[in-house]
Design an enzyme around this catalytic site. Structure first.
Site, PDB file in Angstrom:
ATOM      1  N   ASN A  82       6.770  -8.618 -58.294  1.00  0.00           N
ATOM      2  CA  ASN A  82       6.663  -7.772 -57.120  1.00  0.00           C
ATOM      3  C   ASN A  82       5.385  -6.947 -57.230  1.00  0.00           C
ATOM      4  O   ASN A  82       5.156  -6.301 -58.246  1.00  0.00           O
ATOM      5  CB  ASN A  82       7.908  -6.872 -57.051  1.00  0.00           C
ATOM      6  CG  ASN A  82       7.981  -6.055 -55.795  1.00  0.00           C
ATOM      7  OD1 ASN A  82       7.058  -5.313 -55.480  1.00  0.00           O
ATOM      8  ND2 ASN A  82       9.078  -6.173 -55.083  1.00  0.00           N
ATOM      9  N   HIS A  93       6.715  -9.871 -52.766  1.00  0.00           N
ATOM     10  CA  HIS A  93       7.917  -9.830 -53.606  1.00  0.00           C
ATOM     11  C   HIS A  93       7.741 -10.786 -54.781  1.00  0.00           C
ATOM     12  O   HIS A  93       6.909 -11.693 -54.748  1.00  0.00           O
ATOM     13  CB  HIS A  93       9.138 -10.239 -52.799  1.00  0.00           C
ATOM     14  CG  HIS A  93       9.527  -9.245 -51.758  1.00  0.00           C
ATOM     15  ND1 HIS A  93      10.802  -9.132 -51.287  1.00  0.00           N
ATOM     16  CD2 HIS A  93       8.803  -8.296 -51.094  1.00  0.00           C
ATOM     17  CE1 HIS A  93      10.868  -8.176 -50.387  1.00  0.00           C
ATOM     18  NE2 HIS A  93       9.660  -7.660 -50.243  1.00  0.00           N
ATOM     19  N   GLU A  95       9.597 -13.300 -55.956  1.00  0.00           N
ATOM     20  CA  GLU A  95       9.816 -14.710 -55.632  1.00  0.00           C
ATOM     21  C   GLU A  95       8.666 -15.266 -54.801  1.00  0.00           C
ATOM     22  O   GLU A  95       8.222 -16.395 -55.013  1.00  0.00           O
ATOM     23  CB  GLU A  95      11.132 -14.883 -54.852  1.00  0.00           C
ATOM     24  CG  GLU A  95      12.360 -14.421 -55.590  1.00  0.00           C
ATOM     25  CD  GLU A  95      12.723 -12.960 -55.320  1.00  0.00           C
ATOM     26  OE1 GLU A  95      13.910 -12.635 -55.458  1.00  0.00           O
ATOM     27  OE2 GLU A  95      11.828 -12.156 -54.988  1.00  0.00           O
ATOM     28  N   CYS A 120      16.280 -10.910 -51.827  1.00  0.00           N
ATOM     29  CA  CYS A 120      16.514 -10.200 -50.566  1.00  0.00           C
ATOM     30  C   CYS A 120      16.573 -11.219 -49.426  1.00  0.00           C
ATOM     31  O   CYS A 120      16.389 -12.419 -49.629  1.00  0.00           O
ATOM     32  CB  CYS A 120      15.393  -9.188 -50.336  1.00  0.00           C
ATOM     33  SG  CYS A 120      13.790  -9.963 -49.988  1.00  0.00           S
ATOM     34  N   CYS A 123      13.203 -13.182 -49.108  1.00  0.00           N
ATOM     35  CA  CYS A 123      13.028 -14.230 -50.116  1.00  0.00           C
ATOM     36  C   CYS A 123      14.086 -15.326 -49.969  1.00  0.00           C
ATOM     37  O   CYS A 123      13.806 -16.499 -50.226  1.00  0.00           O
ATOM     38  CB  CYS A 123      13.045 -13.624 -51.512  1.00  0.00           C
ATOM     39  SG  CYS A 123      11.628 -12.515 -51.790  1.00  0.00           S
ATOM     40  N   ASP A 183      11.656  -0.744 -50.815  1.00  0.00           N
ATOM     41  CA  ASP A 183      11.609  -2.150 -51.198  1.00  0.00           C
ATOM     42  C   ASP A 183      12.726  -2.943 -50.542  1.00  0.00           C
ATOM     43  O   ASP A 183      12.518  -4.083 -50.147  1.00  0.00           O
ATOM     44  CB  ASP A 183      11.682  -2.289 -52.716  1.00  0.00           C
ATOM     45  CG  ASP A 183      11.285  -3.677 -53.183  1.00  0.00           C
ATOM     46  OD1 ASP A 183      10.092  -4.018 -53.032  1.00  0.00           O
ATOM     47  OD2 ASP A 183      12.151  -4.418 -53.678  1.00  0.00           O
TER      48      ASP A 183
END
Length: 186
Positions: A82, A93, A95, A120, A123, A183
């Site tokens: 991140n 992020h 990922e 999230c 992602c 975030d």
């Protein structure tokens, strides 16, 4: 790219103190090829890469979430962490950075996304959009994200429930609750 198996891994450390893994074409290959990754030891070895990325993000002053993308044979395609705080980019992020660093492929269906925290919705959308077949989650106690939705859409989700992942992010949240809320969009 690097390969993980249940064999003992020999790692080199670079001048920045980060692990350097042999690549697929490296003549000094130190990993044993044993076929597809299926064991918990393999998942934990893969999570170690994402954890290393999470720690790097924390050292840079960012949110400690790391990710890594592996192919079906266990070769590391890309890794990242991140970088929302560091770059001022809300889309950076862990990922997403691992995915970007993996580069283009014709298909991602045989890949595994490994992340220190449940992905999230953003992602999770990336995982579904590109057909990533398996997601290995370090932990989902702190944040559940889109895990149930991914499972409902036939993505294999393996939750390792790693205490190390819980502790790493939990200590960050205690120190920076405002950054954490930002975030996750709260």
């Amino acid at each position: 790219m690097l390969r993980f198996s249940t064999a003992i891994m020999r790692l080199r450390i670079d001048s920045a103190g980060r692990s350097v893994y042999p690549t697929k074409g490296d003549a000094a290959q130190t990993f044993v090829s044993t076929g597809k990754l299926i064991g918990m030891a393999d998942h934990e070895a893969m999570l170690a890469v994402a954890l290393e990325e999470a720690r790097a993000g924390l050292e840079e002053g960012g949110v400690p979430i790391g990710g890594a993308l592996f192919d079906a044979d266990g070769w590391l395609l890309g890794r990242g962490h991140n970088q929302r705080v560091q770059r001022g980019d809300p889309s950076a992020h862990g990922e997403t950075e691992a995915f970007r660093n993996a580069g283009r492929r014709r298909s991602y269906r045989d890949t595994t996304m490994v992340t220190t925290l449940a992905p999230c919705w953003y992602c999770s959308g990336l995982i579904r959009q590109f057909g990533i077949g398996t997601v290995v989650v370090g932990e989902s106690r702190t944040f559940q994200g889109g895990v149930d939705w991914l499972r409902e859409n036939r993505v294999e989700v393996v939750d390792l429930d790693s205490q190390e992942c819980v502790d790493l992010l939990g200590s960050f949240i205690a120190r920076h609750p405002d950054v954490w809320d930002e975030d996750i969009g709260e």
